[in-house]
Structure formats: structure tokens, C-alpha cells
Design an enzyme around this catalytic site. Structure first.
Site, PDB file in Angstrom:
ATOM      1  N   CYS A   1      35.317  10.553  11.544  1.00 39.94           N
ATOM      2  CA  CYS A   1      36.511  10.256  12.663  1.00 39.94           C
ATOM      3  C   CYS A   1      37.676  10.757  11.766  1.00 39.94           C
ATOM      4  O   CYS A   1      38.070  10.677  10.535  1.00 39.94           O
ATOM      5  CB  CYS A   1      36.549   8.799  13.167  1.00 39.94           C
ATOM      6  SG  CYS A   1      35.101   8.263  13.722  1.00 39.94           S
TER       7      CYS A   1
ATOM      8  N   ARG B   1      36.136  16.059  10.477  1.00 38.15           N
ATOM      9  CA  ARG B   1      35.677  14.777  10.363  1.00 38.15           C
ATOM     10  C   ARG B   1      34.814  14.240  11.406  1.00 38.15           C
ATOM     11  O   ARG B   1      34.384  13.105  11.421  1.00 38.15           O
ATOM     12  CB  ARG B   1      36.991  13.978  10.123  1.00 38.15           C
ATOM     13  CG  ARG B   1      37.698  14.311   9.010  1.00 38.15           C
ATOM     14  CD  ARG B   1      39.129  13.672   8.635  1.00 38.15           C
ATOM     15  NE  ARG B   1      38.795  11.972   8.385  1.00 38.15           N
ATOM     16  CZ  ARG B   1      38.711  11.728   7.181  1.00 38.15           C
ATOM     17  NH1 ARG B   1      39.020  12.317   5.906  1.00 38.15           N
ATOM     18  NH2 ARG B   1      38.457  10.281   6.941  1.00 38.15           N
TER      19      ARG B   1
ATOM     20  N   TRP C   1      33.466  10.652  15.384  1.00 44.81           N
ATOM     21  CA  TRP C   1      32.190  10.699  15.021  1.00 44.81           C
ATOM     22  C   TRP C   1      31.329   9.439  15.427  1.00 44.81           C
ATOM     23  O   TRP C   1      31.998   8.480  14.990  1.00 44.81           O
ATOM     24  CB  TRP C   1      31.960  11.017  13.539  1.00 44.81           C
ATOM     25  CG  TRP C   1      30.587  11.047  13.142  1.00 44.81           C
ATOM     26  CD1 TRP C   1      29.856  12.530  13.128  1.00 44.81           C
ATOM     27  CD2 TRP C   1      29.684  10.212  12.617  1.00 44.81           C
ATOM     28  NE1 TRP C   1      28.428  12.124  12.608  1.00 44.81           N
ATOM     29  CE2 TRP C   1      28.643  10.811  12.157  1.00 44.81           C
ATOM     30  CE3 TRP C   1      29.573   9.027  12.206  1.00 44.81           C
ATOM     31  CZ2 TRP C   1      27.244  10.144  11.807  1.00 44.81           C
ATOM     32  CZ3 TRP C   1      28.514   8.221  11.629  1.00 44.81           C
ATOM     33  CH2 TRP C   1      27.330   8.823  11.550  1.00 44.81           C
TER      34      TRP C   1
ATOM     35  N   ASN D   1      39.324   4.299  12.419  1.00 45.52           N
ATOM     36  CA  ASN D   1      38.138   4.824  11.747  1.00 45.52           C
ATOM     37  C   ASN D   1      37.543   3.510  11.008  1.00 45.52           C
ATOM     38  O   ASN D   1      38.210   2.521  10.757  1.00 45.52           O
ATOM     39  CB  ASN D   1      38.774   5.922  10.752  1.00 45.52           C
ATOM     40  CG  ASN D   1      39.155   6.851  11.449  1.00 45.52           C
ATOM     41  OD1 ASN D   1      38.959   7.432  12.514  1.00 45.52           O
ATOM     42  ND2 ASN D   1      39.728   7.821  10.306  1.00 45.52           N
ATOM     43  N   GLY D   2      36.393   3.526  10.777  1.00 47.59           N
ATOM     44  CA  GLY D   2      35.641   2.491  10.234  1.00 47.59           C
ATOM     45  C   GLY D   2      34.715   1.687  11.086  1.00 47.59           C
ATOM     46  O   GLY D   2      34.468   2.145  12.090  1.00 47.59           O
TER      47      GLY D   2
ATOM     48  N   GLU E   1      19.030  20.783  -2.994  1.00 47.69           N
ATOM     49  CA  GLU E   1      20.586  21.224  -2.389  1.00 47.69           C
ATOM     50  C   GLU E   1      20.291  22.302  -1.620  1.00 47.69           C
ATOM     51  O   GLU E   1      20.894  22.370  -0.458  1.00 47.69           O
ATOM     52  CB  GLU E   1      21.558  21.571  -3.510  1.00 47.69           C
ATOM     53  CG  GLU E   1      22.782  21.968  -3.021  1.00 47.69           C
ATOM     54  CD  GLU E   1      23.465  20.958  -2.297  1.00 47.69           C
ATOM     55  OE1 GLU E   1      24.674  21.405  -1.695  1.00 47.69           O
ATOM     56  OE2 GLU E   1      23.086  20.075  -2.094  1.00 47.69           O
TER      57      GLU E   1
ATOM     58  N   LYS F   1      21.171  22.129   2.500  1.00 44.89           N
ATOM     59  CA  LYS F   1      22.157  22.973   3.324  1.00 44.89           C
ATOM     60  C   LYS F   1      21.424  23.786   4.289  1.00 44.89           C
ATOM     61  O   LYS F   1      21.887  23.831   5.456  1.00 44.89           O
ATOM     62  CB  LYS F   1      22.304  24.137   2.322  1.00 44.89           C
ATOM     63  CG  LYS F   1      23.675  23.480   1.315  1.00 44.89           C
ATOM     64  CD  LYS F   1      24.758  23.427   1.851  1.00 44.89           C
ATOM     65  CE  LYS F   1      25.750  22.562   1.012  1.00 44.89           C
ATOM     66  NZ  LYS F   1      25.361  21.123   1.023  1.00 44.89           N
TER      67      LYS F   1
ATOM     68  N   GLU G   1      21.073  21.146   7.160  1.00 43.39           N
ATOM     69  CA  GLU G   1      22.339  20.614   7.700  1.00 43.39           C
ATOM     70  C   GLU G   1      22.926  21.691   8.788  1.00 43.39           C
ATOM     71  O   GLU G   1      23.085  21.412   9.898  1.00 43.39           O
ATOM     72  CB  GLU G   1      23.286  20.704   6.836  1.00 43.39           C
ATOM     73  CG  GLU G   1      23.398  19.407   5.718  1.00 43.39           C
ATOM     74  CD  GLU G   1      24.467  19.338   4.840  1.00 43.39           C
ATOM     75  OE1 GLU G   1      24.880  18.091   4.703  1.00 43.39           O
ATOM     76  OE2 GLU G   1      24.614  20.493   4.096  1.00 43.39           O
TER      77      GLU G   1
ATOM     78  N   HIS H   1      -0.244  18.846  -5.244  1.00 37.89           N
ATOM     79  CA  HIS H   1      -0.565  17.158  -4.978  1.00 37.89           C
ATOM     80  C   HIS H   1       0.039  16.844  -3.582  1.00 37.89           C
ATOM     81  O   HIS H   1       0.285  15.892  -3.168  1.00 37.89           O
ATOM     82  CB  HIS H   1       0.521  16.508  -6.027  1.00 37.89           C
ATOM     83  CG  HIS H   1      -0.050  16.808  -7.436  1.00 37.89           C
ATOM     84  ND1 HIS H   1      -1.099  16.140  -7.686  1.00 37.89           N
ATOM     85  CD2 HIS H   1       0.387  17.435  -8.464  1.00 37.89           C
ATOM     86  CE1 HIS H   1      -1.389  16.505  -9.257  1.00 37.89           C
ATOM     87  NE2 HIS H   1      -0.363  17.202  -9.319  1.00 37.89           N
TER      88      HIS H   1
ATOM     89  N   LYS I   1      32.347  15.294   7.943  1.00 40.10           N
ATOM     90  CA  LYS I   1      32.601  15.694   6.662  1.00 40.10           C
ATOM     91  C   LYS I   1      32.666  14.571   5.621  1.00 40.10           C
ATOM     92  O   LYS I   1      31.878  14.313   4.491  1.00 40.10           O
ATOM     93  CB  LYS I   1      34.014  16.527   6.516  1.00 40.10           C
ATOM     94  CG  LYS I   1      34.225  16.868   5.071  1.00 40.10           C
ATOM     95  CD  LYS I   1      33.064  18.045   4.693  1.00 40.10           C
ATOM     96  CE  LYS I   1      33.506  18.601   3.311  1.00 40.10           C
ATOM     97  NZ  LYS I   1      32.575  19.644   2.702  1.00 40.10           N
TER      98      LYS I   1
END
Length: 633
Positions: free
Chosen positions: A2, A27, A77, A102-103, A505, A509, A512, A528, A628
Site C-alpha cells: 500500500c 506498493r 494492496w 498501511n499495516g 531466484e 522471477k 512472479e 529423486h 513491492k
């Protein structure tokens, strides 16, 4: 998560708030909204589902100008309540009090029941609406009262005492129209200082068009902001405090796209310079400078016996690479842990441990909470009948005034510059650089790294910007390979040694930003279980540096080939693998060392993910369901 922006000025703040929202959209972008106190001291609000452009269209469609000298805005968000216009901020109570938040208010359910009993009506499923009602109740004492009994600062202070959890708040009220209230606990909030105008935001980047001067609020601060004055108090005691005004080194162009189509592409290509900036002043031609980690670094590094790295997401992958380096370079045990797991178990903490927390923003909720937990254990002094007075903390972060940097004993600031794309690129690269410097410094202090090895590491790091630049030259070839992913829904990444975390990583990516389901495995684990997934519809991406594990990796690749899998192999130009119909080889690197290799190969995977996302037609910079800066659990 947010984004908040607010302002009080002599001029109309609407265009300033809208520009701030555009700069904060990374955000959160599920919904957005803006509330103003008009010249007639009326509270007006516009909200919209979706991105900021939808909010812009709604404002443009209004029949009368949407303007005011005091206002707050928010891009969301979603946490509590689905993405919907009725859940968008700002939230308003009785057309008199407006709040952006926010929060997470953890006790909002019990507060909601109390407020319903008092006669307050709820129109959303959010936790934030209880904040608006609580402030209104503190200001007016009743949902039907006509006149306020106290000003907005006093009302917000009273309401804050009820909340459990984290918050950054912006508040305006029609009965206190010349005041903007800001408060923070656990979520970042800055005040932008102007001449005859002041602003608030979650991030300095939102306010760069109007100011370069900022006050960074501390946890527990509450601020009363007018056009010509900023007063800051401790919310619990009401005691006035002074916070310094700091000039930001950022500028508007650093957070603009320039010639690039997306921020992610821009930030991938900014990595050579980001590495140069992060290395500057931290090493010479032959040595790393231990003092880069602070004046206490040498004494702390000298006494540690082990390293414990705590991080989330991409930063966690950086820690995994560092674990291999720690064992290889300095021979110290290194544990790496996801912050959200560390904080909810009963970890066995050994004395003489350096805890390293890593975060791009420095506001990652789980990482920050883990650091605070470590400090609390140290302060207590005992754990399981053992003294724990010799544990230390170091934070690696990209934001100088973040919460994480204020909590740690030692701080290393990466100089990646602003990172707007949700998928982290240059932050990860500079974190790896920071970890390499940290481990070499520890080895130097403890005589585990001799002068010759220190010289080789130092010179290797100085070659890194050029190695990255060479890797970027492969973009056109990678763009062609990305076309093969147009109809793919799954992908598998393989690596050995330090390339395994790089494979992790790379998979992160890809999932995402392209929404392809991607997994990563150590190449030796194929037999395996993962080998059962291999067929012609499952591309397999392998990282094959010219090292002592290459022959082992070749055997693993043959296992994939024998099952009809489609292979994409990124390798050194001196390796002897060659392309064939189902086996594409990209000879993309040369003369990379143990430290520079993971960073260089990761650049190639970033480019692959970016171009696959373009082929898939997804939103590269703002992928669905993500944001983000993860400032909530």
C-alpha cells in the site's frame, strides 16, 4: 504494501497527490482513492477499483473540479477485504473524518463489535474502517454528535491507544481543516518539507517532484502538520520530540522510465552502475575495507564463530548464495533462514553469532520482527541457562532511513538506487556484493583470508560491472529463446553449488512476472522425484558455469535429454556443450570466478523472465496479487 500520500498547501493538492500515487503504485494497485477538504470545508472522496489510471478517469469525469488545499490519498494492496471500490481507502466516518492506513490492526474484530454497539455503521470489510470510527468517537464522543470535543491531534492520539498491530496513518477532519495528522508504528511514513506546504508519503520517491527535504518519523511518532509548521510528539506520552530534516540524494529522473519500456528492464540495465556505486569507498585494488560496516565492525567480526542470515524472498536467495561462500571462503558455519519461519519458532541461539538481516526496503515486516526478537533475547541476557551477551546484528539494506537500519548494531547500505519494479533485480545483485564484502572482511579480521585471496576477491568484484555488461549483450538471443515459452505453463530450473540458489531466484522471477509455474532443484536431485515431470512441454533451464561441478551437471542434463525434455543451458563460452534441436545452449559468460559467477548468471535469468513475461502479455512491473514492499505479515 500500500502507498500513502497526503498534503496541505496554499495550492490545490489534487495533482500533487495523484502524481504521488503514480509514483507509489508499485506498493499496491488493487484499488486507489483520494479525499479532500474543499474550500467549503466539505469532505469529498473519489475511489476506484484497479490501477491509478482508473482513478484518474473517474476524477476527469466529474462535473465539477475536484480540488482542495488539504487531502490524503492511497493505493491499496488488499489484506482485509477483497479488491473492491467499497474497500478502497480513504475511509470516511460521518463525512467528517477521513483516514488512509498501511499495516494491519490485529484487534479490529473486537473493535468493530464495540463500534457497532455504539451505533457506527460499516460499509467495508477492511480493518481500516475501525480506525476512522475510533478517531471520530474520540473527537466527537458519539456517532450523532454535532460538535467536536477535542482537536484532531488529541483524537488520533486517544484512538491510537486502542490499536494492536502496525500502522502508518494519514488523517484529515472537516472540523480541523488546517491540519493533517500523521502517525506511524511498524509501517514507514515520511514528511516532505516545503515552503508554505508540507506533505506525507510512504516513500520519498512519491514527493520528489515537490521537495528534496524529509523528516523520517520514528515508531510511536504522531505529527500535526499545517502549511507552515510540523510538530511531532510521542503518541503514548504526548511529549514533543525533534526529528532532523534530511536532504534526499534521489532525484526525479532516478525514478522515471527514461528510454525503457518497463522499470524492470531499466533496473536490469542499471546493475553495472549499481555495483560500481555499492563498491565505491568499500575496497581498494587489493583490499576490502572492514570499516565499510561501521566503527564496531572489526571488534564484532573478530569474536564471531558463526553466521545466521535471516531474510525473505529474493533476499533469502542472496543469503543462500552467501552460505556457500561462507564455507568456501572463510570456513565458518552459516545458517540461512526465512524470516517468517524464524520468528515463529523457538530457535536455538548460540553465543558469538552474527545475525545478518537482509531487506531491500528495510521495512519487510517479518525480517524486522526477527531482528527485534534477536535483540530482545540478547537484552534478556539468558537463554536455556546460557548467557547470550555476545550476539551481534548486521543489516544489509538499500534504504538509509529504514526501520531495519535503525535497529542493527552494524549497517551496510547497498547503493542500488530506487527499485520500482516489483520483481527485484539490482537490489539482489547489490546484496550479493555486500555479502561478498562482509565475508571477506570477516575472513580478513580472523586471518581466514590471506592477502593474496583478498586481492583476488577485490579485483574480481571490480571486474563485476564489466562482466554484467557483457552478460547484457545476450539480450537479443535470450529474447528469441523466450518465444519458446509462449505456450508453456511450467518450467524447471537446475543448478549446482552456488547456482542452485540462483536457480531458485530464476524460478521466482519467472513465476512472479509471467505467471508460469516454475520450480528449482539442485541438479543432483532430479532422479529423486522431479524427473517424473519431464516431457516436451516442460522446459528445463540449467546454469552451467565452467567449474568443478560441470561434469556432474552434464550427466544430469543427459537424464533430461533422454526423457525428451527441452533444455536451455546458460554456460561459459569455453565449455564444450553445443546446441541441437531440443538442447539450446547460450554461451553467455567468460572468465567468471566463484563470487562473480552467481551474479553474472543471474542477469541472464532476469532477462529471460522479463522477455517471457512480454511474450505472455503480463504486467511486468506490477504483477497480479503482489506488491513491492511487504510491510505486513
Amino acid at each position: 504494501m500500500c502507498g500513502i500520500v497526503g498534503g496541505i498547501a496554499e495550492r490545490n493538492v489534487t495533482p500533487i497527490l495523484m502524481e504521488g500515487l503514480r509514483r507509489l503504485e508499485y506498493r499496491g494497485y488493487d484499488s486507489s482513492g483520494l479525499a479532500l477538504i474543499t474550500a467549503e470545508q466539505q469532505l469529498e472522496r473519489v475511489r476506484s477499483l484497479g490501477k491509478i489510471k482508473q482513478l484518474e478517469h473517474k476524477i476527469e469525469a466529474l462535473t465539477s473540479p475536484f480540488s482542495g488545499h488539504v487531502g490524503i490519498a492511497h493505493t491499496r494492496w488488499a489484506t482485509h477485504g477483497i479488491p473492491a471500490e467499497h474497500n478502497a481507502h480513504p475511509h470516511i466516518c460521518n463525512h467528517r473524518v477521513a483516514v488512509v492506513h498501511n499495516g494491519i490492526i490485529e484487534n479490529y474484530q473486537s473493535l468493530k463489535q464495540q463500534q457497532k454497539a455504539q451505533g457506527y455503521r460499516f460499509t467495508s470489510e477492511t480493518d481500516t474502517e475501525v480506525v476512522a470510527h475510533a478517531i471520530y468517537q474520540a473527537m466527537y464522543q458519539s456517532p450523532t454528535a454535532d460538535k467536536p470535543l477535542q482537536d484532531s491531534l488529541s483524537a488520533v492520539r486517544e484512538a491510537l491507544a486502542q490499536f494492536q498491530g502496525a500502522y502508518a496513518l494519514g488523517v484529515v477532519a472537516t472540523d480541523d481543516p488546517e491540519t493533517l495528522i500523521a502517525a506511524r508504528k511498524g509501517s514507514p511514513l515520511v514528511i516532505g518539507i516545503g515552503i508554505g506546504e508540507h506533505f506525507i508519503a510512504s516513500d520519498v520517491s512519491a514527493l520528489l517532484p515537490v521537495t528534496q527535504n524529509f523528516i523520517f518519523l520514528e515508531d510511536g511518532d504522531i505529527a500535526r502538520i499545517s502549511r507552515d509548521k510540523v510538530d511531532i510528539f510521542r503518541s503514548e506520552t504526548g511529549e514533543p520530540v525533534v526529528r532532523p530534516v534530511k536532504e534526499s540524494s534521489l532525484n526525479i529522473t532516478s525514478v522515471e522510465l527514461g528510454e525503457h519500456r518497463h522499470y524492470m528492464h531499466k533496473e536490469i540495465f542499471e546493475q553495472p552502475q549499481a555495483v560500481v556505486d555499492t563498491l565505491e569507498g568499500r575496497l581498494t585494488q587489493d583490499q576490502v575495507l572492514v570499516s565499510s560496516f561501521g566503527p564496531l565492525a572489526e571488534s564484532i567480526f573478530n569474536r564471531l564463530d558463526r553466521i545466521h542470515i535471516i531474510a525473505c524472498g529474493t533476499s533469502y536467495h542472496a543469503g543462500l548464495v552467501a552460505r556457500y561462500w561462507a564455507e568456501d571462503i572463510i570456513g565458518l558455519p552459516c545458517q540461512v533462514e526465512v524470516a517468517s519461519e524464524f520468528r515463529y519458532r523457538n530457535p536455538v541461539i548460540e553465543n558469538n553469532t552474527l545475525f545478518v538481516t537482509i531487506s531491500q526496503s528495510g521495512e519487510t515486516a517479518d525480517t524486522l520482527a526477527a531482528l527485534q526478537q534477536i535483540k530482545a533475547i540478547r537484552q534478556h541476557g539468558k537463554r536455556q541457562e546460557r548467557r547470550l551477551d555476545n550476539i551481534s546484528t548486521l543489516s544489509i539494506c538499500n534504504v538509509a532511513e529504514s526501520s531495519l537500519t535503525r535497529e542493527a548494531d552494524l549497517v551496510f547500505l547497498t547503493h542500488a538506487g530506487p527499485e520500482i519494479g516489483v520483481a527485484s533485480t539490482k537490489a539482489f545483485t547489490t546484496q550479493l556484493v555486500a555479502l561478498a564484502l562482509m565475508l571477506t572482511s570477516i575472513g580478513k579480521v580472523q586471518n581466514r583470508v590471506d592477502s593474496e585471496r583478498e586481492r583476488l576477491i577485490s579485483q574480481g568484484l571490480q571486474k563485476l560491472p564489466n562482466l554484467i555488461q557483457q552478460a547484457l549483450i545476450n539480450e537479443a538471443e535470450i529474447q528469441e529463446i523466450a518465444r519458446d515459452f509462449a505456450d508453456k505453463q511450467h518450467a524447471l530450473f537446475l543448478g549446482r553449488g552456488t547456482m542452485y540458489p540462483i536457480a531458485l531466484e530464476g524460478a521466482l522471477k519467472l513465476k512472479e512476472i509471467s505467471y508460469i509455474h516454475a520450480e528449482a532443484y539442485p541438479a543432483g536431485e532430479l532422479k529423486h522425484g522431479p524427473l517424473a515431470l519431464i516431457d516436451e512441454s516442460m522446459p528445463v533451464i540449467a546454469i552451467a558455469p565452467l567449474d568443478d561441478l560441470l561434469e556432474k551437471l552434464k550427466s544430469n542434463l543427459q537424464e533430461v535429454k533422454a526423457r525428451g525434455g527441452q533444455m536451455i543451458v546458460f554456460e561459459d563460452e569455453h565449455s564444450d556443450l553445443s546446441s541441437e534441436p531440443s538442447f539450446k545452449v547460450v554461451k553467455a559468460t567468460s572468465n567468471v570466478g566463484r563470487i562473480t559467477a552467481p551474479i553474472t548468471y543471474n542477469i541472464l535469468l532476469q532477462l529471460l523472465s522479463y522477455h517471457v513475461a512480454l511474450i505472455k502479455g503480463t504486467d511486468v512491473d506490477q504483477p497480479r496479487n503482489l506488491a513491492k514492499s511487504v510491510t505486513v505479515e
